[in-house]
Design an enzyme around this catalytic site. Structure first.
Site, PDB file in Angstrom:
ATOM      1  N   GLU A   3      -6.565 -34.015  51.311  1.00  0.00           N
ATOM      2  CA  GLU A   3      -7.990 -33.836  51.113  1.00  0.00           C
ATOM      3  C   GLU A   3      -8.655 -34.420  52.357  1.00  0.00           C
ATOM      4  O   GLU A   3      -8.791 -35.638  52.494  1.00  0.00           O
ATOM      5  CB  GLU A   3      -8.497 -34.571  49.869  1.00  0.00           C
ATOM      6  CG  GLU A   3      -9.988 -34.335  49.642  1.00  0.00           C
ATOM      7  CD  GLU A   3     -10.646 -35.377  48.748  1.00  0.00           C
ATOM      8  OE1 GLU A   3     -11.681 -35.053  48.146  1.00  0.00           O
ATOM      9  OE2 GLU A   3     -10.144 -36.513  48.675  1.00  0.00           O
ATOM     10  N   ASP A  26      -5.678 -38.322  48.565  1.00  0.00           N
ATOM     11  CA  ASP A  26      -7.118 -38.492  48.399  1.00  0.00           C
ATOM     12  C   ASP A  26      -7.746 -39.003  49.694  1.00  0.00           C
ATOM     13  O   ASP A  26      -7.193 -39.885  50.362  1.00  0.00           O
ATOM     14  CB  ASP A  26      -7.371 -39.493  47.266  1.00  0.00           C
ATOM     15  CG  ASP A  26      -8.822 -39.615  46.890  1.00  0.00           C
ATOM     16  OD1 ASP A  26      -9.408 -38.604  46.482  1.00  0.00           O
ATOM     17  OD2 ASP A  26      -9.368 -40.735  47.008  1.00  0.00           O
TER      18      ASP A  26
END
Length: 560
Positions: free
Chosen positions: A277, A218
């Site tokens: 990401e 993330d």
């Protein structure tokens, strides 16, 4: 629903090098709290996933990616993590997790989990210790604490705004302020602290030892920061280049962290995989995350902001395949995920010149007026775009529910919403992201359409009944039937990562060939496209051919 046209084939079980499985995998993202509820409390859980492993196997995916399932107050849908090495008790236990991994592995499905390293929750034991320990403590050094400004320190250190809206600093009882790039409940970690780095290595080993095959990282571009004085203002921050020297975003030293992680990944056989990401400024910056010495792969989100347009798709495909060649990685293709308006809805709205996400936001903001959305056109285009992506070299990430053709749910009242982006007034990836996180419909009947025994944590609209799994599984012309057939055939298509464009003499029709004889043709326009004698080689279409002619807004797979 679409009609599926295909030829019977028997070559769908090509076996790929196990260590390189990720390069061309079809990965299915599960948002655990909205997938399946086995305990009947309205929240999806690990046992619910376990109950649906046969569905996942029949779908034909290579891997699942699980969004966070850790203990959490759900201030940000589970991305506020209390404990990185446990399962939220509302979702199950570590034993449940192990049973789920075993069941998926038995069916040949790999397991990828979300790691959230930029911040913990404010309930994490480290943060609670930091609050109790006070100024100058080792516990506070794990986070980013600063003194305030003004005569009495009552003003935040800077005027920075968080991603979710509102100030990026929060004051604690003793007067210091902590930094949070996202929600107030998500204090950022200090990645200059060796203890932070070592603890995440322990977390990676913990889950790898339990059989996890890979990790989705993330906001991988935001870990390292330079908060040396003087700190810039928001206006000054916005003008700084994102070239590896920006104080908060995509700093060069973040790759030192991922080199350490790669050492851990490569200590396993086969090596564990990772995908970043990373919202960064240039292809060259993204390639650093996808390097073999780092995470190995990075998300390509370019199609999330593209309209259903042939020229845009071709440019994005060509650019990202070139980037993958330079980095030695494979690219990733994605049309929907837990953060954006579902692509069936985006494609059913008027085009906004490449601002497809913003377009979906405005539709949801208006409450989803039916007159603006052509659901049937959105479905046609979504199926055509997905089949185009599944034919491309690289890995494709599918988001739960897209295989049913689900649209965004706009019928959520303010008091029913859960996303912090909604409550803080931010436009980050949507007017609140709840509309793509509504629990799935498994059956046409019942109070939660088969999601659980009684109710669901977000409201499901009545029209979900038409998209339920049991309805679509019984219909050979459904979106679900199309996905199942396409994913099965894809295994024989994905044997080489090369692609060759073929001219069509139409600006709105794309055609490319793969070295093993497969071809993909997508008609982005509304006028039919004549396949000529090649119509006899068609294996699968999103809409039926008519006398060898591919209708508008449709994709065909051919095999020479």
């Amino acid at each position: 629903m679409s009609e599926v046209h295909s030829l019977d084939t028997h070559d769908d079980l090509d076996t790929h090098d196990d260590a390189a499985w990720w390069r061309q995998a079809a990965v299915y993202q599960i948002y655990p709290r909205s997938f399946a509820d086995a305990t009947g409390d309205g929240i999806g859980d690990v046992a619910g996933i376990l109950s649906r492993v046969d569905y996942l196997a029949e779908l034909g995916i290579d891997a699942v990616w699980l969004s966070p399932f850790y203990p959490s107050a759900l201030a940000d849908g589970g991305y506020d993590v209390d404990d990185y090495r446990d399962v939220d008790p509302r979702l199950g236990t570590l034993d449940d997790f192990d049973a789920m991994v075993d069941a998926l592995h038995e069916r040949g499905i790999k397991v990828i989990i979300d790691i959230v390293p930029n911040h913990t929750s404010n309930r994490h034991e480290w943060f609670q210790e930091a609050l109790a320990a006070g100024r100058g403590s080792a516990a506070r050094d794990r986070y980013i604490f600063r003194e305030g400004t003004g005569p009495d320190g009552s003003q935040p250190p800077t005027d920075w705004v968080s991603v979710f809206g509102g100030p990026a600093w929060e004051r604690v009882d003793d007067g210091q302020w902590y930094f949070h790039n996202f929600a107030t409940e998500q204090p950022d970690l200090n990645w200059d602290n060796p203890e932070v780095r070592e603890d995440f290595l322990t977390t990676l080993r913990f889950w790898s030892d339990r059989g996890v095959d890979g990790f989705r990282i993330d906001v991988a571009h935001m870990l390292t920061k330079d908060l040396s004085e003087p700190l810039p203002s928001s206006a000054e921050l916005a003008l700084l280049p994102q070239d590896g020297t920006h104080p908060l975003i995509d700093r060069d030293e973040v790759h030192e962290i991922y080199a350490e992680w790669r050492t851990v990944f490569d200590s396993y056989d086969p090596p564990r995989t990772a995908v970043a990401e990373a919202w960064v400024s240039t292809p060259e910056r993204r390639a650093k995350y996808a390097s073999a010495e780092g995470l190995g792969q990075a998300f390509n989100f370019d199609l999330l902001v593209a309209d259903f347009d042939a020229a845009e798709f071709r440019r994005i495909i060509a650019d990202n395949l070139a980037q993958a060649t330079l980095s030695g990685s494979s690219t990733t293709w994605v049309l929907s995920n837990h953060d954006v308006t579902r692509h069936a809805t985006r494609y059913g709205l008027p085009a906004l010149d490449g601002r497809a996400v913003k377009q979906g936001v405005e539709w949801v903001r208006a409450g989803g007026p039916a007159a603006d959305l052509d659901r049937e056109q959105g479905r046609r285009r979504a199926e055509a775009a997905t089949m185009l992506l599944l034919g491309l070299p690289g890995s494709t990430y599918l988001y739960q529910g897209e295989e049913l053709g689900l649209h965004e749910v706009a019928e959520i009242t303010p008091e029913q919403r859960q996303d912090p982006a909604f409550f803080r007034g931010a436009e980050f990836d949507g007017f609140g992201r709840d509309g793509c996180r509504v629990p799935l419909p498994w059956s046409a009947d019942g109070s939660s359409f088969g999601f659980g025994a009684d109710g669901a944590h977000l409201p499901q609209p009545a029209w979900f009944a038409d998209y339920a799994v049991d309805v679509e599984a019984a219909d050979p012309a459904s979106t679900l039937s199309l996905y199942r057939k396409a994913l099965r055939l894809r295994r024989s298509l994905q044997t080489d990562e090369r692609l060759e464009w073929r001219e069509t003499d139409r600006d709105d029709v794309l055609r490319f060939a793969r070295p093993n004889g497969w071809q993909v043709v997508t008609n982005f326009g509304t006028e039919p496209f004549d396949l000529g004698s090649d119509a006899d080689a068609v294996v699968l279409t999103t809409q039926p051919l008519r006398d060898g002619v591919l209708p508008g807004e449709a994709t065909a797979w051919l095999r020479a």
